[in-house]
Design an enzyme around this catalytic site. Structure first.
Site, PDB file in Angstrom:
ATOM      1  N   GLU A  46       0.978  -0.990   0.103  1.00  0.00           N
ATOM      2  CA  GLU A  46      -0.048   0.188  -0.567  1.00  0.00           C
ATOM      3  C   GLU A  46       0.689   1.418  -0.180  1.00  0.00           C
ATOM      4  OE1 GLU A  46      -0.158  -2.397   1.911  1.00  0.00           O
ATOM      5  OE2 GLU A  46      -1.654  -2.241   2.894  1.00  0.00           O
ATOM      6  N   ARG A 178      11.959 -24.544  -4.399  1.00  0.00           N
ATOM      7  CA  ARG A 178      13.415 -24.290  -2.957  1.00  0.00           C
ATOM      8  C   ARG A 178      13.762 -23.190  -2.877  1.00  0.00           C
ATOM      9  NH1 ARG A 178      18.699 -27.583  -4.129  1.00  0.00           N
ATOM     10  NH2 ARG A 178      18.509 -29.802  -4.288  1.00  0.00           N
ATOM     11  N   ASP A 194      24.687 -38.558  -1.073  1.00  0.00           N
ATOM     12  CA  ASP A 194      24.793 -38.033  -1.912  1.00  0.00           C
ATOM     13  C   ASP A 194      25.396 -36.563  -0.920  1.00  0.00           C
ATOM     14  OD1 ASP A 194      23.233 -39.538  -3.086  1.00  0.00           O
ATOM     15  OD2 ASP A 194      21.030 -38.429  -3.563  1.00  0.00           O
ATOM     16  N   LEU A 198      21.853 -28.553  -1.455  1.00  0.00           N
ATOM     17  CA  LEU A 198      20.881 -28.009  -0.671  1.00  0.00           C
ATOM     18  C   LEU A 198      20.231 -26.892  -1.155  1.00  0.00           C
ATOM     19  CD1 LEU A 198      19.135 -31.155   1.676  1.00  0.00           C
ATOM     20  CD2 LEU A 198      18.827 -30.473  -0.810  1.00  0.00           C
ATOM     21  N   ARG A 201      20.451 -22.811  -6.607  1.00  0.00           N
ATOM     22  CA  ARG A 201      21.561 -21.853  -7.353  1.00  0.00           C
ATOM     23  C   ARG A 201      21.407 -21.462  -8.879  1.00  0.00           C
ATOM     24  NH1 ARG A 201      23.180 -27.015  -5.391  1.00  0.00           N
ATOM     25  NH2 ARG A 201      23.524 -27.796  -6.893  1.00  0.00           N
ATOM     26  N   GLU A 285      13.090 -32.637   0.801  1.00  0.00           N
ATOM     27  CA  GLU A 285      13.460 -33.124  -0.476  1.00  0.00           C
ATOM     28  C   GLU A 285      14.232 -34.712   0.455  1.00  0.00           C
ATOM     29  OE1 GLU A 285      15.314 -30.115  -3.094  1.00  0.00           O
ATOM     30  OE2 GLU A 285      16.613 -31.569  -4.168  1.00  0.00           O
ATOM     31  N   GLY A 287      15.146 -39.106   1.180  1.00  0.00           N
ATOM     32  CA  GLY A 287      15.378 -40.067   0.667  1.00  0.00           C
ATOM     33  C   GLY A 287      13.976 -41.214   0.742  1.00  0.00           C
ATOM     34  N   PRO A 288      13.987 -42.235   0.712  1.00  0.00           N
ATOM     35  CA  PRO A 288      12.964 -43.101   0.539  1.00  0.00           C
ATOM     36  C   PRO A 288      12.381 -43.664   2.071  1.00  0.00           C
ATOM     37  CG  PRO A 288      14.495 -44.315  -0.360  1.00  0.00           C
ATOM     38  CD  PRO A 288      15.099 -43.279  -0.244  1.00  0.00           C
ATOM     39  N   LEU A 290      13.082 -40.939   5.289  1.00  0.00           N
ATOM     40  CA  LEU A 290      12.263 -39.752   5.273  1.00  0.00           C
ATOM     41  C   LEU A 290      11.077 -39.098   4.981  1.00  0.00           C
ATOM     42  CD1 LEU A 290      13.052 -37.675   7.161  1.00  0.00           C
ATOM     43  CD2 LEU A 290      13.316 -36.234   5.909  1.00  0.00           C
TER      44      LEU A 290
END
Ligand code: AOF
Ligand code: ZN
Length: 363
Positions: A46, A178, A194, A198, A201, A285, A287-288, A290
């Site tokens: 405003e 992200r 990995d 995270l 970029r 984001e 793996g199986p 979590l």
């Protein structure tokens, strides 16, 4: 109002933890000024619109995508500025759920002699700031669960090994999501196999803001030197009191989640704790393990699944291999589209059915 919402969307990803808000001032059927909120601590939509309109604001109608604030936060209240500028009427898309506002803005405008209307394109306005609304109205962030899978539903070609599943376009798409999140959460297993950064970029390098990076690591398995803790921005470990001091000594903030009884749900505790830290949108984001735990706890409000046109075969290491019972029911597809060489599917929990058509158009 549609114009005010389009302006608001420009602030998405930079206003956090504040909502994205847009404002258009109209006099004699012609726009005389517009503005949007760019970042927390900066002027509200405003104020930007009033500055743009100058004297032409007198007698104008203000279309705002959120109820104007009536409180002194990082900036003075917009209601005072609107009244001082002689705005005759305010049309707001939706009431501000922030407990400091919640109707007080509209009440103050009326008391000041302004005509007000609320509820114009309300659903679009809520969807645009779904994290902000969820945090204030439900005391938890809006949770988006991301998975990149092969056609046979696997996360990787072999358990515990890093495999590139999706293509470059999907990777860029993930960075956009992200960038719009307040925090990104991954598990210890993903950090161990990995070593991901995270951070954001793309699409802007460097981006205006890095989401908080969180590693769920209750057994304290991750290396304090892992890239996730060292990339630009802020990171923290979600762990138990037993491991907290070790990470704190390495300069990593521990978020301590001690679950004492079997029925005390750690997800619920974590989400409550993140809402207190002003986290609007949590992007999961991982793996199986979590991912399955997030689904089993019934956490995701929204699902973003990238499907790669390939089969890994040789056994399934994906969601189906999880021993946790999953509450996969109760989801509603809202969108499916190709992203580069992959397919992107989006779903929301059934309880969000009202927002589904608007989510399709959003990001
Ligand atoms: C508005 N217009 O453009 C925005 C609003 O710390 P502050 O002063 O920036 O206040 C933040 C709160 O103000 C935020 O939680 C929300 O209730 C409201 N945001 N209000 O009238 C705006 N961004
Ligand atoms: Zn304001």
């Amino acid at each position: 109002m549609a114009r005010a919402l389009a302006l608001a969307a420009r602030g998405r990803g930079t206003t956090d933890p504040n909502p994205a808000v847009g404002c258009v001032l109209v006099r004699d059927d012609a726009p005389v000024g517009e503005g949007w909120h760019e970042r927390a601590g900066g002027p509200h939509a405003e104020i930007r619109a009033l500055d743009a309109a100058g004297e032409k604001a007198r007698g104008a109608t203000a279309y705002v995508s959120l109820e104007p604030c009536a409180h002194h936060g990082r900036t003075p209240p917009c209601v005072g500025a609107l009244l001082a500028a002689g705005i005759a009427r305010v049309v707001a898309a939706v009431e501000d759920p922030d407990p400091r506002v919640r109707g007080r803005g509209v009440a103050a405008l009326r008391a000041g002699g302004c005509t007000t209307d609320t509820g114009v394109l309300e659903e679009n306005a809520v969807v645009l700031n779904r994290g902000f609304f969820t945090r204030h109205l439900r005391g938890r962030p809006w949770v988006v669960l991301k998975a990149a899978l092969s056609l046979d539903g696997a996360f990787t070609a072999r358990a515990g090994e890093r495999t590139t599943v999706t293509g470059e376009d999907a990777r860029r798409d993930v960075h956009r999501f992200r960038a719009a999140a307040s925090a990104v959460l991954t598990g210890a297993g993903t950090v161990l196999t990995d070593d991901p950064r995270l951070d954001v970029r793309f699409p802007l390098d460097p981006p205006p803001r890095q989401p908080l990076r969180l590693v769920w690591d209750r057994e304290g398995r991750t290396d304090p030197q892992a890239r996730v803790y060292r990339a630009p921005g802020t990171s923290a470990i979600v762990t138990t009191a037993r491991h907290a001091a070790r990470y704190a000594a390495a300069g990593i903030e521990p978020i301590v989640l001690d679950v004492k009884t079997g029925d005390d749900d750690p997800w619920r505790r974590l989400l409550g704790c993140l809402a207190e830290r002003d986290i609007n949108v949590l992007w999961v984001e991982s793996g199986p393990r979590l991912t399955a735990s997030c689904l089993a706890a019934g956490c995701p409000d929204e699902l973003v699944v990238y499907l790669a046109p390939r089969f890994f075969g040789g056994g399934n290491y994906g969601l189906a291999a999880s021993s946790t019972p999953l509450s996969g029911q109760g989801l509603l597809w809202v969108d499916a589209r190709p992203v580069g060489s992959d397919l992107r599917l989006r779903a929301v929990r059934e309880e969000h059915a009202r927002w589904a058509p608007h989510l399709r158009q959003d990001l």
